[in-house]
Design a protein around this motif. Structure first.
Motif, PDB file in Angstrom:
ATOM      1  N   TRP A  67       0.721  -0.910   0.068  1.00  6.70           N
ATOM      2  CA  TRP A  67       0.121   0.087  -0.103  1.00  6.70           C
ATOM      3  C   TRP A  67       0.863   1.225  -0.089  1.00  6.70           C
ATOM      4  O   TRP A  67       0.487   2.209   0.343  1.00  6.70           O
ATOM      5  CB  TRP A  67      -0.896  -0.066   1.193  1.00  6.70           C
ATOM      6  CG  TRP A  67      -2.153   0.748   1.089  1.00  6.70           C
ATOM      7  CD1 TRP A  67      -2.705   1.305  -0.120  1.00  6.70           C
ATOM      8  CD2 TRP A  67      -2.979   1.316   2.144  1.00  6.70           C
ATOM      9  NE1 TRP A  67      -3.923   2.179   0.101  1.00  6.70           N
ATOM     10  CE2 TRP A  67      -3.899   2.357   1.435  1.00  6.70           C
ATOM     11  CE3 TRP A  67      -2.985   1.240   3.553  1.00  6.70           C
ATOM     12  CZ2 TRP A  67      -4.975   2.708   2.083  1.00  6.70           C
ATOM     13  CZ3 TRP A  67      -3.941   1.937   4.332  1.00  6.70           C
ATOM     14  CH2 TRP A  67      -4.710   2.707   3.587  1.00  6.70           C
ATOM     15  N   GLU A  68       1.829   1.233  -0.546  1.00  5.23           N
ATOM     16  CA  GLU A  68       2.733   2.509  -0.655  1.00  5.23           C
ATOM     17  C   GLU A  68       2.213   3.192  -1.980  1.00  5.23           C
ATOM     18  O   GLU A  68       1.555   2.812  -2.936  1.00  5.23           O
ATOM     19  CB  GLU A  68       4.283   2.199  -1.100  1.00  5.23           C
ATOM     20  CG  GLU A  68       4.721   1.210  -0.127  1.00  5.23           C
ATOM     21  CD  GLU A  68       5.777   2.081   0.934  1.00  5.23           C
ATOM     22  OE1 GLU A  68       5.717   3.393   0.633  1.00  5.23           O
ATOM     23  OE2 GLU A  68       6.401   1.647   1.891  1.00  5.23           O
ATOM     24  N   ASP A 100      -0.708  -8.233   2.601  1.00  8.14           N
ATOM     25  CA  ASP A 100      -1.290  -6.538   1.838  1.00  8.14           C
ATOM     26  C   ASP A 100      -1.967  -5.935   3.047  1.00  8.14           C
ATOM     27  O   ASP A 100      -2.808  -6.471   3.536  1.00  8.14           O
ATOM     28  CB  ASP A 100      -2.267  -7.074   0.822  1.00  8.14           C
ATOM     29  CG  ASP A 100      -2.668  -5.425   0.073  1.00  8.14           C
ATOM     30  OD1 ASP A 100      -3.125  -4.648   0.832  1.00  8.14           O
ATOM     31  OD2 ASP A 100      -2.338  -5.499  -0.962  1.00  8.14           O
ATOM     32  N   ARG A 107      -3.571  -3.150   3.599  1.00  3.95           N
ATOM     33  CA  ARG A 107      -4.879  -2.507   3.610  1.00  3.95           C
ATOM     34  C   ARG A 107      -6.030  -3.779   3.397  1.00  3.95           C
ATOM     35  O   ARG A 107      -7.071  -3.596   4.235  1.00  3.95           O
ATOM     36  CB  ARG A 107      -4.655  -1.737   2.167  1.00  3.95           C
ATOM     37  CG  ARG A 107      -6.391  -0.814   1.936  1.00  3.95           C
ATOM     38  CD  ARG A 107      -6.405  -0.281   0.771  1.00  3.95           C
ATOM     39  NE  ARG A 107      -7.788   0.568   0.729  1.00  3.95           N
ATOM     40  CZ  ARG A 107      -8.838   0.627   0.661  1.00  3.95           C
ATOM     41  NH1 ARG A 107      -9.312  -1.003   0.878  1.00  3.95           N
ATOM     42  NH2 ARG A 107      -9.714   1.591   0.585  1.00  3.95           N
ATOM     43  N   SER A 108      -5.650  -4.586   2.506  1.00  2.00           N
ATOM     44  CA  SER A 108      -6.734  -5.707   2.351  1.00  2.00           C
ATOM     45  C   SER A 108      -6.915  -6.512   3.625  1.00  2.00           C
ATOM     46  O   SER A 108      -8.019  -6.877   3.939  1.00  2.00           O
ATOM     47  CB  SER A 108      -6.312  -6.638   1.214  1.00  2.00           C
ATOM     48  OG  SER A 108      -5.123  -7.160   1.315  1.00  2.00           O
ATOM     49  N   CYS A 145       2.993   3.896   3.808  1.00  2.56           N
ATOM     50  CA  CYS A 145       1.888   3.615   3.394  1.00  2.56           C
ATOM     51  C   CYS A 145       0.886   4.826   3.305  1.00  2.56           C
ATOM     52  O   CYS A 145       0.930   5.531   3.927  1.00  2.56           O
ATOM     53  CB  CYS A 145       1.146   2.685   4.658  1.00  2.56           C
ATOM     54  SG  CYS A 145       1.697   0.829   4.872  1.00  2.56           S
ATOM     55  N   GLU A 196      -5.608   8.139  -4.935  1.00  5.41           N
ATOM     56  CA  GLU A 196      -5.001   7.639  -3.749  1.00  5.41           C
ATOM     57  C   GLU A 196      -5.809   8.394  -2.548  1.00  5.41           C
ATOM     58  O   GLU A 196      -5.863   7.807  -1.483  1.00  5.41           O
ATOM     59  CB  GLU A 196      -3.633   7.748  -3.629  1.00  5.41           C
ATOM     60  CG  GLU A 196      -2.815   6.865  -4.947  1.00  5.41           C
ATOM     61  CD  GLU A 196      -1.421   7.043  -4.666  1.00  5.41           C
ATOM     62  OE1 GLU A 196      -0.621   6.002  -4.909  1.00  5.41           O
ATOM     63  OE2 GLU A 196      -0.784   8.086  -4.606  1.00  5.41           O
ATOM     64  N   ASP A 226      -8.848   6.519  -1.973  1.00  5.32           N
ATOM     65  CA  ASP A 226      -8.660   5.311  -1.489  1.00  5.32           C
ATOM     66  C   ASP A 226      -8.429   5.343   0.212  1.00  5.32           C
ATOM     67  O   ASP A 226      -8.903   4.419   0.978  1.00  5.32           O
ATOM     68  CB  ASP A 226      -7.368   4.589  -1.900  1.00  5.32           C
ATOM     69  CG  ASP A 226      -7.030   3.306  -1.432  1.00  5.32           C
ATOM     70  OD1 ASP A 226      -7.847   2.486  -1.284  1.00  5.32           O
ATOM     71  OD2 ASP A 226      -5.625   3.086  -1.559  1.00  5.32           O
ATOM     72  N   PHE A 273     -10.824   4.079   3.190  1.00  2.00           N
ATOM     73  CA  PHE A 273     -10.215   3.106   4.204  1.00  2.00           C
ATOM     74  C   PHE A 273     -10.543   3.684   5.652  1.00  2.00           C
ATOM     75  O   PHE A 273     -10.981   2.695   6.685  1.00  2.00           O
ATOM     76  CB  PHE A 273      -8.596   2.809   3.962  1.00  2.00           C
ATOM     77  CG  PHE A 273      -7.894   2.021   4.984  1.00  2.00           C
ATOM     78  CD1 PHE A 273      -8.021   0.726   5.037  1.00  2.00           C
ATOM     79  CD2 PHE A 273      -7.349   2.723   6.208  1.00  2.00           C
ATOM     80  CE1 PHE A 273      -7.423  -0.222   6.084  1.00  2.00           C
ATOM     81  CE2 PHE A 273      -6.577   1.796   7.234  1.00  2.00           C
ATOM     82  CZ  PHE A 273      -6.858   0.444   7.028  1.00  2.00           C
TER      83      PHE A 273
END
Length: 300
Positions: free
Chosen positions: A42-43, A72, A74-75, A191, A212, A215, A219
């Motif tokens: 997640w960079e 990963d 984030r996921s 991240c 991003e 995103d 999150f």
């Protein structure tokens, strides 16, 4: 002291570790057997583009860049079937109590994969005990202005070394060196959804990378009630969780970027150089090889 079996660079792909890799590629410091990039998945895209560029520079000098991963981030955080490695999220309790969650993410997604790679290269994957005297030297990109972050390894089979401290380089020296060689746009490595970002990062992300930013906003909303796994198991965490210290949804935060000397005057989050050592890192010890962490290294 015995010679190391292998010499590695912990490559976060930020300013200091990029400078270390370029110095080694030019023969100005001893060559590394490999540079290890621990990928959280997640960079920012700018970091992955820069890593691709560094990989080419390193390859030409005979230094392989190895990518390792612990998942990963984030996921995994949003997966109800995955164990949640706590991020240092800002918390707001039922009665307005303000706090922060523990930080386990650096250990889980950066340090542990690097240690596993070191063990693999030494020929003693976990849980095989690494014999005394067998070790890797792992170079860490800490500059003189960040000397307080320079600490010994917590395991016998790794010795941390600090090429920039040996050179007495500061961050500004690294920035100038990279710019001199066409890498003046080296990004911060961290991240996208790291709670330690300052308002300058969030403002830049919102203005320059709206995808991003969206995103991160998504999150932030998804982690409002903490661990997806705990919620799925009927054990919701107390309070609410946020990416920003204002403890409101990220897209409602009033951003107040501070003045910067340059876009790169705040550090990123390398595996062994996360900029907030006061927060509680949960780094599980390895019983077969562990020894107490010693005080930070000093430069005479």
């Amino acid at each position: 002291m015995t010679e190391p079996t292998t010499r590695l660079l912990s490559l976060g792909a930020g300013v200091q570790s990029s400078a270390c890799l370029l110095l080694a590629a030019q023969g100005r410091i001893p060559r590394f057997d490999a540079a290890v990039f621990s990928d959280t998945g997640w960079e920012p895209r700018a970091v992955y583009r820069h890593l691709h560029r560094l990989t080419g520079i390193a390859r030409a000098a005979g230094i392989p860049v190895v990518r390792v991963a612990g998942g990963d981030i984030r996921s995994d955080a949003l997966d109800p079937e995955h164990r949640f490695a706590s991020m240092p999220l800002f918390t707001l309790g039922p009665n307005g109590e303000r706090g922060m969650a523990r930080r386990q993410c650096t250990s889980e997604y950066k340090i542990k994969p690097i240690k596993a790679e070191v063990r693999r290269r030494l020929g003693y994957p976990h849980p095989i005990r690494v014999p005394a005297g067998v070790r890797a030297d792992v170079a860490i990109g800490i500059s003189l202005d960040e000397i307080g972050r320079a600490r010994d390894s917590d395991v016998r089979y790794m010795r941390h070394v600090f090429p920039l401290l040996d050179l007495r380089w500061r961050r500004e020296d690294c920035v100038a060196f990279l710019a001199e060689h066409g890498l003046g746009d080296t990004p911060r490595s961290s991240c996208i959804g790291c709670p330690f970002h300052d308002d300058g990062f969030w403002a830049d992300l919102k203005a320059r990378s709206p995808g991003e930013w969206a995103d991160a906003v998504a999150f932030d909303g998804a982690i409002r009630h903490g661990s997806a796994r705990a919620n799925a198991e009927g054990q919701p965490l107390r309070g609410r969780y946020y990416l920003h210290a204002q403890r409101v949804p990220l897209d409602q935060v009033v951003l107040r970027p501070r003045a910067r000397r340059s876009p790169e005057d705040t550090p990123g989050c390398g595996p062994f150089t996360c900029p907030h050592p006061g927060e509680a890192d949960q780094v599980p010890p390895e019983p077969t090889d562990a020894r107490p962490t010693t005080a930070g290294r000093r430069v005479a």
